[in-house]
Design an enzyme around this catalytic site. Structure first.
Site, PDB file in Angstrom:
ATOM      1  N   TRP A 106       0.818  -1.218   0.000  1.00 15.97           N
ATOM      2  CA  TRP A 106       0.000   0.000   0.000  1.00 15.97           C
ATOM      3  C   TRP A 106       0.844   1.256   0.000  1.00 15.97           C
ATOM      4  CZ3 TRP A 106      -4.215  -1.000  -2.075  1.00 15.97           C
ATOM      5  CH2 TRP A 106      -4.938  -2.155  -1.788  1.00 15.97           C
ATOM      6  N   ASP A 190      -1.292   6.696   6.561  1.00 13.95           N
ATOM      7  CA  ASP A 190      -2.408   5.858   6.106  1.00 13.95           C
ATOM      8  C   ASP A 190      -2.659   4.846   7.219  1.00 13.95           C
ATOM      9  OD1 ASP A 190      -4.124   3.970   5.062  1.00 13.95           O
ATOM     10  OD2 ASP A 190      -2.917   3.488   3.298  1.00 13.95           O
ATOM     11  N   LYS A 214     -12.506  -1.356   7.173  1.00 11.31           N
ATOM     12  CA  LYS A 214     -11.811  -2.411   7.919  1.00 11.31           C
ATOM     13  C   LYS A 214     -12.284  -2.417   9.380  1.00 11.31           C
ATOM     14  CE  LYS A 214      -8.639  -1.795   4.430  1.00 11.31           C
ATOM     15  NZ  LYS A 214      -8.710  -3.073   3.778  1.00 11.31           N
TER      16      LYS A 214
HETATM   17  C1  PLP Z   1      -3.603   0.173   4.300  1.00  9.71           C
HETATM   18  C2  PLP Z   1      -4.434   0.314   3.065  1.00  9.71           C
HETATM   19  N1  PLP Z   1      -4.297   1.414   2.307  1.00  9.71           N
HETATM   20  C3  PLP Z   1      -5.024   1.580   1.191  1.00  9.71           C
HETATM   21  C4  PLP Z   1      -5.942   0.641   0.773  1.00  9.71           C
HETATM   22  C5  PLP Z   1      -6.780   0.898  -0.471  1.00  9.71           C
HETATM   23  O1  PLP Z   1      -8.087   1.161  -0.071  1.00  9.71           O
HETATM   24  P1  PLP Z   1      -9.292   1.397  -1.103  1.00  9.71           P
HETATM   25  O2  PLP Z   1      -9.479   0.114  -1.841  1.00  9.71           O
HETATM   26  O3  PLP Z   1     -10.452   1.731  -0.217  1.00  9.71           O
HETATM   27  O4  PLP Z   1      -8.923   2.532  -1.989  1.00  9.71           O
HETATM   28  C6  PLP Z   1      -6.129  -0.509   1.529  1.00  9.71           C
HETATM   29  C7  PLP Z   1      -7.137  -1.515   1.085  1.00  9.71           C
HETATM   30  O5  PLP Z   1      -7.276  -2.598   1.478  1.00  9.71           O
HETATM   31  C8  PLP Z   1      -5.349  -0.683   2.695  1.00  9.71           C
HETATM   32  O6  PLP Z   1      -5.486  -1.794   3.442  1.00  9.71           O
END
Ligand code: PLP
Length: 376
Positions: A106, A190, A214
């Site tokens: 991520w 994040d 989550k």
């Molecule tokens: C830590 C983290 N950041 C970003 C994301 C991306 O999220 P989204 O699919 O809601 O854009 C996720 C998705 O699982 C994640 O776990």
């Protein structure tokens, strides 16, 4: 009685009480006991009841995280991926660099997305070790040491606009248990996959964001907490819906918000408060994750690859070392009502996501399955 336990990484399990309240409210939403004549999905976001709901959700969040008064709370859309773009669009100055710590897929994706908008420096990456840990701060390569791009305007020292980390890497199961301090630029976090599972020092951060799906609600709303002095950095030509100052000035009601997601998130915030707040969420997270890691470490079949100090309390990754046995174990668990244990497609193995709503009995059932499983 609960028949299955859902170990999905997100969208993930919500507290049973929240689901029950949603069920009761579905035909007609009652706001503080007053029927609204329609479900929450059918009422105006400009109506008094919804405006009160979003204000109350913000107040509950401020109370839970002890958010200082000089921070704005914004309810946005576009998910965490939206924030991968919104952060550089709002904060990355044209003559500066953004520093990214890459501790998993991520934060890597966020750094690649940010590079569409300006200069990015990867402070350090644990990719070569399969993200089995978080790079230690002593090994970070700061912008001023390596970036020559803006040398001419800053007397030879390139400046960092912000320092970005993902505090819980959902796919690889590592977690930053203590946020880095003493940084050259505001910290952007994040926190999507461990948001409200523990307290956070908001004042140590410039910006924190988290997708709801989550730990705190359904997909569709992303919470952004941003220090007010950072709001004036954004250039005028960025989209209104991603412009923090603009969205904050409209109380997150500039355009139609994801009303259902905000409503369900608001219920979850009340649930967290009723359970005892973040201290209790953290106590439970430690209890659940310790039980599971202890069982993996004691197992003759499974191993947990992440360095002990960096192990996530939310996403517990483990393997047998043999993909066929992993598949057999996942099926064995499904037959017992233990769902969604397959690891992310990029790494395989198993992953048990044990967010706030996962009862200890779910982890006990998984540990029992690990003990009883005999590969064929
Ligand atoms: C830590 C983290 N950041 C970003 C994301 C991306 O999220 P989204 O699919 O809601 O854009 C996720 C998705 O699982 C994640 O776990």
């Amino acid at each position: 009685m609960q028949k299955t336990f859902n170990f999905s990484p997100g969208p993930a399990m919500l507290p049973a009480e929240v689901i029950e309240q949603i069920r009761a409210d579905l035909p007609e939403w009652h706001w503080h006991g007053v029927g609204q004549g329609a479900s929450v999905m059918e009422v105006s976001h400009r109506g008094k009841a919804f405006e009160e709901l979003i204000a109350e959700a913000e107040a509950d969040l401020r109370e839970l995280l002890a958010i200082p008064a000089n921070y704005k709370v914004i309810f946005m859309q576009g998910g965490a991926w939206g924030q991968f773009a919104a952060v550089p669009m709002n904060l990355l100055r044209a003559d500066e660099t953004a520093d990214y710590l890459v501790s998993g897929g991520w934060s890597k994706s966020a750094s690649v997305e940010a590079a569409k908008f300006g200069a990015v420096n990867v402070l350090a990456s644990s990719e070569s070790s399969g993200y089995t840990g978080v790079p230690v701060k002593n090994d970070w390569k700061s912008t001023s040491a390596i970036n020559k791009r803006s040398a001419h305007i800053n007397n030879g020292i390139a400046l960092s606009s912000y320092t970005y980390v993902c505090s819980n890497e959902t796919v690889y199961g590592n977690e930053i248990h203590s946020l880095p301090g003493d940084l050259p630029s505001p910290l952007v976090v994040d926190a999507s996959s461990h948001f409200l599972s523990r307290s956070m020092d908001v004042a140590a951060c410039g910006l924190i964001y988290a997708g709801a799906q989550k730990n705190i609600g359904p997909a569709g709303v992303t919470i952004v907490i941003v220090r007010e002095d950072l709001l004036d950095r954004a250039p005028k030509n960025i989209p209104s819906v991603f412009h923090y100052k603009h969205m904050a000035a409209h109380g997150s009601l500039f355009n139609t918000p994801p009303v259902f997601a905000i409503y369900a998130t608001a219920l979850t915030l009340k649930w967290i408060k009723a359970q005892g707040g973040l201290a209790e969420m953290e106590r439970r997270a430690i209890e659940r994750s310790t039980m599971l890691y202890d069982a993996i470490d004691a197992s003759p079949l499974f191993t947990a690859p992440v360095a002990i100090a960096d192990r996530s309390r939310m996403n517990v990754v483990f393997d047998s070392g043999n993909p066929a046995i992993d598949t057999e174990f996942v099926k064995f668990c499904e037959a017992r009502g233990l769902m969604s244990l397959r690891g992310h497609r990029v790494r395989g193995g198993m992953r048990a996501s044990i967010y706030n709503a996962m009862p200890l009995t779910g982890v006990e059932a998984l540990v029992a399955a690990m003990r009883e499983f005999k590969p064929t």
